[in-house]
Enzyme design. Structure first.
Site, PDB file in Angstrom:
ATOM      1  N   CYS A 115       1.954   3.118  15.306  1.00  0.00           N
ATOM      2  CA  CYS A 115       2.148   2.002  13.943  1.00  0.00           C
ATOM      3  C   CYS A 115       3.590   1.543  13.697  1.00  0.00           C
ATOM      4  O   CYS A 115       3.785  -0.037  13.466  1.00  0.00           O
ATOM      5  CB  CYS A 115       1.808   2.853  13.169  1.00  0.00           C
ATOM      6  SG  CYS A 115       0.029   3.215  13.825  1.00  0.00           S
ATOM      7  N   HIS A 257       3.402  -1.616   6.872  1.00  0.00           N
ATOM      8  CA  HIS A 257       2.182  -1.887   7.355  1.00  0.00           C
ATOM      9  C   HIS A 257       1.383  -0.838   6.741  1.00  0.00           C
ATOM     10  O   HIS A 257       0.798  -0.346   5.126  1.00  0.00           O
ATOM     11  CB  HIS A 257       2.491  -0.369   8.226  1.00  0.00           C
ATOM     12  CG  HIS A 257       1.423   0.225   9.330  1.00  0.00           C
ATOM     13  ND1 HIS A 257       0.453  -0.067  10.218  1.00  0.00           N
ATOM     14  CD2 HIS A 257       0.901   0.919   9.268  1.00  0.00           C
ATOM     15  CE1 HIS A 257      -0.623   0.754  10.295  1.00  0.00           C
ATOM     16  NE2 HIS A 257       0.085   2.025   9.435  1.00  0.00           N
ATOM     17  N   ASN A 287      -6.893  -0.371   9.093  1.00  0.00           N
ATOM     18  CA  ASN A 287      -5.217  -0.682   9.990  1.00  0.00           C
ATOM     19  C   ASN A 287      -5.706  -1.270  11.129  1.00  0.00           C
ATOM     20  O   ASN A 287      -6.257  -0.372  11.697  1.00  0.00           O
ATOM     21  CB  ASN A 287      -5.169   0.827   9.236  1.00  0.00           C
ATOM     22  CG  ASN A 287      -3.940   1.237  10.599  1.00  0.00           C
ATOM     23  OD1 ASN A 287      -2.958   0.860  10.977  1.00  0.00           O
ATOM     24  ND2 ASN A 287      -4.001   3.085  10.084  1.00  0.00           N
TER      25      ASN A 287
HETATM   26  N1  COA Z   1     -16.041   9.338   2.716  1.00  0.00           N
HETATM   27  C1  COA Z   1     -16.845  10.735   1.627  1.00  0.00           C
HETATM   28  N2  COA Z   1     -16.232  11.629   1.902  1.00  0.00           N
HETATM   29  C2  COA Z   1     -15.094  11.618   2.793  1.00  0.00           C
HETATM   30  C3  COA Z   1     -14.206  10.662   3.703  1.00  0.00           C
HETATM   31  C4  COA Z   1     -15.495   9.737   3.843  1.00  0.00           C
HETATM   32  N3  COA Z   1     -15.093   8.554   4.928  1.00  0.00           N
HETATM   33  N4  COA Z   1     -13.557  11.130   4.286  1.00  0.00           N
HETATM   34  C5  COA Z   1     -13.309  12.793   3.905  1.00  0.00           C
HETATM   35  N5  COA Z   1     -13.818  12.928   2.623  1.00  0.00           N
HETATM   36  C6  COA Z   1     -13.754  13.419   2.242  1.00  0.00           C
HETATM   37  C7  COA Z   1     -13.232  15.131   2.935  1.00  0.00           C
HETATM   38  O1  COA Z   1     -14.357  15.838   3.723  1.00  0.00           O
HETATM   39  C8  COA Z   1     -12.646  16.126   1.523  1.00  0.00           C
HETATM   40  O2  COA Z   1     -14.135  16.615   1.237  1.00  0.00           O
HETATM   41  P1  COA Z   1     -13.835  18.278   0.538  1.00  0.00           P
HETATM   42  O3  COA Z   1     -13.070  18.021  -0.319  1.00  0.00           O
HETATM   43  O4  COA Z   1     -15.089  18.157   0.210  1.00  0.00           O
HETATM   44  O5  COA Z   1     -13.147  18.328   2.041  1.00  0.00           O
HETATM   45  C9  COA Z   1     -12.435  14.805   0.728  1.00  0.00           C
HETATM   46  O6  COA Z   1     -13.078  13.417   1.020  1.00  0.00           O
HETATM   47  C10 COA Z   1     -10.903  14.270  -0.007  1.00  0.00           C
HETATM   48  O7  COA Z   1     -10.438  14.444   1.215  1.00  0.00           O
HETATM   49  P2  COA Z   1      -8.984  14.349   1.517  1.00  0.00           P
HETATM   50  O8  COA Z   1      -8.491  14.199   2.671  1.00  0.00           O
HETATM   51  O9  COA Z   1      -7.603  15.199   0.966  1.00  0.00           O
HETATM   52  O10 COA Z   1      -8.488  12.627   1.551  1.00  0.00           O
HETATM   53  P3  COA Z   1      -7.585  11.711   0.586  1.00  0.00           P
HETATM   54  O11 COA Z   1      -7.493  10.934  -0.574  1.00  0.00           O
HETATM   55  O12 COA Z   1      -6.116  11.990   1.254  1.00  0.00           O
HETATM   56  O13 COA Z   1      -7.925  10.115   1.405  1.00  0.00           O
HETATM   57  C11 COA Z   1      -7.479   9.145   3.477  1.00  0.00           C
HETATM   58  C12 COA Z   1      -8.031  10.960   3.447  1.00  0.00           C
HETATM   59  C13 COA Z   1      -7.744   9.697   5.083  1.00  0.00           C
HETATM   60  C14 COA Z   1      -7.456   8.248   3.294  1.00  0.00           C
HETATM   61  C15 COA Z   1      -5.599   9.370   3.496  1.00  0.00           C
HETATM   62  O14 COA Z   1      -5.403  11.426   3.221  1.00  0.00           O
HETATM   63  C16 COA Z   1      -4.736   8.979   4.030  1.00  0.00           C
HETATM   64  O15 COA Z   1      -4.381   7.141   4.480  1.00  0.00           O
HETATM   65  N6  COA Z   1      -3.753   9.349   4.474  1.00  0.00           N
HETATM   66  C17 COA Z   1      -2.495   8.356   5.191  1.00  0.00           C
HETATM   67  C18 COA Z   1      -3.565   8.138   6.891  1.00  0.00           C
HETATM   68  C19 COA Z   1      -2.668   7.298   7.325  1.00  0.00           C
HETATM   69  O16 COA Z   1      -1.491   6.555   6.969  1.00  0.00           O
HETATM   70  N7  COA Z   1      -2.711   6.804   8.046  1.00  0.00           N
HETATM   71  C20 COA Z   1      -2.242   5.567   9.569  1.00  0.00           C
HETATM   72  C21 COA Z   1      -1.040   6.725   9.741  1.00  0.00           C
HETATM   73  S1  COA Z   1      -0.430   5.069  10.871  1.00  0.00           S
END
Ligand code: COA
Length: 330
Positions: A115, A257, A287
Site C-alpha cells: 500500500c 492511505h 482500501n
Molecule cells: N463483521 C462482523 N464481525 C467481524 C468482522 C465482520 N466483517 N470482522 C471481524 N469481526 C469480529 C471478529 O471476529 C471479532 O470477534 P470476536 O471478538 O468474537 O473474536 C470482533 O469482530 C473484533 O475483531 P477485531 O479484529 O478486534 O476488530 P477491530 O476493531 O480490530 O477491527 C479491522 C478489525 C480489520 C477493521 C481493524 O483491525 C483494522 O482496520 N486493522 C487495520 C487494517 C489495515 O490497515 N489494513 C491494511 C493495511 S494497508
C-alpha cells in the site's frame, strides 16, 4: 542538492463501475452493515469485471493524468507502476500500460511496496527528474484486490476494493514554488507476517495444496496492523515536515492511505486537522492498496479542494511492512 525540482503536472484515476455494498456482504459472510461502517468507515467498494485486469485501470488513470497535463504519451520517458496484483507474474503491468497508452519512448517497470507503493514511486520518480536524466515520468498505482481477497474471511473481505490512480511528474520551472519538496520512506521486514499473500511466489508456488490451503489470498492480522498504522502515519508525517522545518500547522491537505477511517481520524486528530483538510474516499471505495492515495489526490484536485499553492502531505503504510510520506507544494 539538485537545482531541478519535480512537480505534479496532472492527476488521473480510474475505478470500476460495479459497486459491492455492505448489504451485499450480509448475504455472503456473517457480518452487518453497521459493524462494517462503525469499525472501518466503509459503505461500499468498486469491483472489476471478471475479464478485466489491473493494467486496464492503470492505463486509463495514466491517460487521464496525461490529458490533465496536456502532455502526449509519446513524451513520457518512464512509467513506474506500484501494484501487488499485476496482470501476471511478468511482463510487468507497467510494460503492458506502456503499450496500451502508446508511450513508445518510455521505459517501464513495476515496484512492489504494497500500500506504500505510490509513495515509493513518487519519491523515485521525482529523484529521476531531479537527476536531470528524465523529463516526464508517469507514477501510477493500481490494484484489483478483489482478485486476492478471500470472500469467506469476514475479517478481511469487507475491507478491500479495486482501482487505479496516476500522476505525471515533470520539472518545475526554475524559481516557481510548486514541487515535490521532500519525502520520507521506511520499512521493517520483520513485520511481513502481519499482512501478506503467502502463495504463488517461489516459496510456495501454486499447487493443488496451496489452493486448498487458500494461500493465494491476502492474510492480515488486523489489530497488529492497526497499531502499526497509526504510529507510522503520525511519525512519517512529522518526519517529512521536520525535514522542511515545517509543522502540522503548515498542512493544507492531508491525503492519507485509505485503510480504515479510525486510522485516518486518529492521525488527523494528532495533527489538529479539520475534516475539510483531510481527503477521504474510504466510504465509497474501501482500501484499494497503493492506488488509494492517488485516487484521493485526483478527486481533491478535480473538486478544487487541492489548489495551486497548497501544501499537501501524502502519507501511507502497508505490507512489508512499509511506510512513507511525501510533501508537495501544488
Ligand atoms: N463483521 C462482523 N464481525 C467481524 C468482522 C465482520 N466483517 N470482522 C471481524 N469481526 C469480529 C471478529 O471476529 C471479532 O470477534 P470476536 O471478538 O468474537 O473474536 C470482533 O469482530 C473484533 O475483531 P477485531 O479484529 O478486534 O476488530 P477491530 O476493531 O480490530 O477491527 C479491522 C478489525 C480489520 C477493521 C481493524 O483491525 C483494522 O482496520 N486493522 C487495520 C487494517 C489495515 O490497515 N489494513 C491494511 C493495511 S494497508
Amino acid at each position: 542538492m539538485s537545482t531541478i525540482r519535480a512537480k505534479i503536472l496532472g492527476t488521473g484515476s480510474a475505478l470500476p463501475t460495479k459497486v459491492l455494498s455492505n448489504k451485499d456482504f450480509e448475504h455472503m459472510v456473517d457480518t452487518t452493515d453497521e459493524w462494517i461502517v462503525t469499525r472501518t468507515g466503509i459503505r461500499e467498494r468498486r469491483i472489476a469485471e471478471p475479464e478485466e485486469a489491473t493494467s486496464d485501470y492503470v492505463a486509463r488513470a495514466c491517460e487521464r493524468a496525461l490529458e490533465a497535463a496536456g502532455v502526449p504519451a509519446s513524451e513520457v520517458e518512464m512509467i513506474l507502476c506500484a501494484t501487488v496484483t499485476p496482470d501476471m507474474m511478468f511482463p510487468a503491468t507497467a510494460n503492458l500500460v506502456q503499450d496500451a497508452i502508446g508511450a513508445k519512448n518510455a521505459a517501464s517497470f513495476d515496484l512492489s511496496a504494497a500500500c506504500s507503493g505510490f509513495l515509493y514511486g513518487m519519491s523515485l520518480g521525482a529523484s529521476l527528474i531531479e537527476s536531470g536524466r528524465y523529463r516526464y515520468v508517469l507514477v501510477a498505482a493500481g490494484d484489483l484486490l478483489s482478485r486476492i481477497t478471500d470472500y469467506e474471511d469476514r475479517s478481511t473481505c469487507v475491507l478491500f476494493g479495486d482501482g487505479a490512480g496516476a500522476v505525471l511528474l515533470g520539472p518545475a520551472t526554475p524559481g516557481e514554488t510548486a514541487g515535490l519538496l521532500s519525502f520520507s520512506l521506511g520499512s521493517d521486514g520483520s513485520g511481513g507476517k502481519y499482512l501478506q499473500m503467502p502463495g504463488g511466489g517461489s516459496r510456495r508456488p501454486a499447487t493443488h495444496e496451496s489452493v486448498d490451503e487458500r494461500l493465494h489470498f491476502l492474510k492480515m492480522q488486523g489489530s497488529e496492523t492497526f497499531k502499526f498504522a497509526v504510529n507510522a502515519m503520525v511519525d512519517s508525517t512529522e518526519k517529512v515536515l521536520g525535514q522542511l522545518g515545517m509543522t502540522n500547522e503548515d498542512i493544507d491537505l492531508l491525503v492519507p492511505h485509505q485503510a480504515n477511517i479510525r486510522i485516518i481520524d486518529a492521525a488527523s486528530r494528532r495533527f489538529g486537522l479539520r475534516s475539510e483538510q483531510v481527503a477521504v474516499t474510504i466510504h465509497k471505495y474501501g482500501n484499494t492498496s497503493a492506488s488509494s492515495i492517488p485516487i484521493a489526490l485526483d478527486e481533491a484536485v478535480r473538486e478544487g479542494r487541492a489548489k495551486a499553492g497548497d501544501l499537501v502531505v501524502l502519507v501511507g503504510f502497508g505490507g512489508g511492512l512499509t511506510w512513507g510520506s511525501v510533501a508537495i507544494r501544488l
